[in-house]
Write an enzyme that holds these catalytic residues in place. Structure first.
Site, PDB file in Angstrom:
ATOM      1  N   SER A  85       0.830  -1.199   0.000  1.00 62.31           N
ATOM      2  CA  SER A  85       0.000   0.000   0.000  1.00 62.31           C
ATOM      3  C   SER A  85       0.865   1.248   0.000  1.00 62.31           C
ATOM      4  O   SER A  85       2.087   1.195   0.184  1.00 62.31           O
ATOM      5  CB  SER A  85      -0.898   0.011   1.243  1.00 62.31           C
ATOM      6  N   GLU A 162      -4.973   3.791  10.377  1.00 59.35           N
ATOM      7  CA  GLU A 162      -6.190   2.986  10.449  1.00 59.35           C
ATOM      8  C   GLU A 162      -6.644   2.594   9.054  1.00 59.35           C
ATOM      9  O   GLU A 162      -6.237   3.175   8.061  1.00 59.35           O
ATOM     10  CB  GLU A 162      -7.316   3.741  11.167  1.00 59.35           C
ATOM     11  N   GLY A 306      -5.135   8.217   4.716  1.00 58.17           N
ATOM     12  CA  GLY A 306      -5.243   7.287   5.828  1.00 58.17           C
ATOM     13  C   GLY A 306      -4.074   6.338   5.903  1.00 58.17           C
ATOM     14  O   GLY A 306      -2.993   6.611   5.367  1.00 58.17           O
ATOM     15  N   GLU A 307      -4.254   5.232   6.589  1.00 62.89           N
ATOM     16  CA  GLU A 307      -3.251   4.167   6.760  1.00 62.89           C
ATOM     17  C   GLU A 307      -2.036   4.614   7.582  1.00 62.89           C
ATOM     18  O   GLU A 307      -1.083   3.863   7.731  1.00 62.89           O
ATOM     19  CB  GLU A 307      -2.734   3.652   5.402  1.00 62.89           C
ATOM     20  N   GLY A 308      -2.037   5.855   8.082  1.00 64.25           N
ATOM     21  CA  GLY A 308      -0.864   6.373   8.777  1.00 64.25           C
ATOM     22  C   GLY A 308       0.106   7.078   7.857  1.00 64.25           C
ATOM     23  O   GLY A 308       1.234   7.390   8.251  1.00 64.25           O
TER      24      GLY A 308
END
Length: 344
Positions: A85, A162, A306-308
């Site tokens: 990702s 998240e 997102g995802e940090g």
């Protein structure tokens, strides 16, 4: 807090000794001082970092508030864990370990390289009933605290992220309750909602505000009624950060919502949290204003990934600032007279 303040002030003084105009590194002088105060050291470190990505599904997706279905959460969790990702690629470039945690993905299948701490296979649809029980909420918070403790033994700091379809709706509902705002003031387009999707989202959050009387409810009750397991887990990570003395670098709107929740639950938790970027979601700016000017993000890239991802980018910037703090020539060795502060 006396030791915290002592180290913070010492690091600020050390910055004044670097051969440059006073305060010329701006917010980075404050943020590095905050990191050192959390770590109980005048030599802050960001060498060993863990990106914690907390994943969970949200029952409110049933109401058409997202452009994707719940099946996307497990797919994305698998890709994040595999380093494929956007955030995973960013983290790898900086040598940041990635740890993906399943707190409530809507599948009972094991996902490769994902830490299974599932509370339940997704929260409930909060239009019909509270998103989680009191026990489920406490278990999710406790899981987050345990993750913070584990990371404190191995890492210098945590980047928080998240993944969960529908979690901009849950965070909007939580923020509305905490801030006493209406749905129009906190709802954004998330991952790219159409006008119709945004209208449904606003309607759903409006119904929840009235159904649960959110503006007059406690922080924990708001979390139980309309939150998500990812948000509850983040709250636990932040409470654990305060308990175990480890900085947490935040991401965007969802992580900011959890920051306000944790501060409401345990005052002073925000002293252990580092803001990163200014999210496109309208609730993020309102939460920053509530937490104070020192919580204003320093990166304004109109991100909504997102995802940090924002936390990871911020780590790289903070590491650069620490290089200046640790290695730039000091006034005493520079041939330039030490700049003095005007105390008048």
């Amino acid at each position: 807090m006396n030791r915290y303040n002592e180290i913070y002030n010492q690091i600020k003084h050390n910055w004044d000794c670097v051969a440059k105009p006073l305060d010329s590194m701006g917010r980075f002088e404050e943020l590095t001082a905050k990191i050192g105060a959390i770590q109980n050291s005048v030599y802050p470190k960001l060498d060993k970092i863990c990106l914690l990505v907390l994943c969970a599904d949200n029952g409110i997706v049933e109401e058409g508030v997202s452009q994707s279905g719940q099946e996307v959460t497990s797919i994305c969790a698998k890709n994040i864990a595999a380093g494929k990702s956007a955030a995973g690629v960013m983290a790898a470039s900086l040598g940041i370990d990635v740890r993906v945690v399943d707190l409530g993905i809507a599948t009972m299948d094991e996902i490769p390289n994902v830490n299974n701490r599932k509370i339940r296979a997704g929260t409930r649809n909060f239009i019909k009933e509270p998103a989680m029980t009191s026990d489920e909420c406490k278990r999710a918070v406790q899981a987050g605290m345990e993750l913070a403790e584990e990371c404190s033994k191995k890492y210098d700091a945590i980047c928080i992220g998240e993944m969960g379809i529908g979690n901009t709706t849950t965070s909007a509902a939580v923020a509305a309750g905490l801030l006493g705002l209406n749905a129009e003031e906190v709802c954004g387009r998330g991952a790219g909602l159409s006008d119709g999707g945004l209208s449904r989202k606003i309607s759903v959050v409006s119904q929840a505000i009235k159904k649960y009387n959110l503006s007059d409810s406690s922080a924990l009750k708001i979390l139980e009624c309309v939150g998500g397991f990812d948000i509850a887990g983040m709250v636990g990570v932040y409470l654990g950060a305060k308990k175990y003395g480890i900085p947490v670098i935040l991401d965007g709107a969802i992580s900011m919502t959890a920051a306000l929740l944790s501060e409401k639950i345990d005052s002073g938790t925000e002293n252990f949290l580092i803001p990163s970027h200014k999210s496109r979601e309208p609730l993020a700016q309102k939460i920053c204003a509530k937490l104070g000017t020192e919580f204003t993000p320093v990166i304004d890239g109109t991100m909504a990934l997102g995802e940090g991802s924002g936390a990871v980018i911020m780590t790289g910037v903070l590491r650069t600032a620490l290089e200046v703090y640790n290695n730039a020539v000091k006034f005493e060795d520079s041939g330039v007279t030490q700049y003095k502060r005007n105390t008048k």
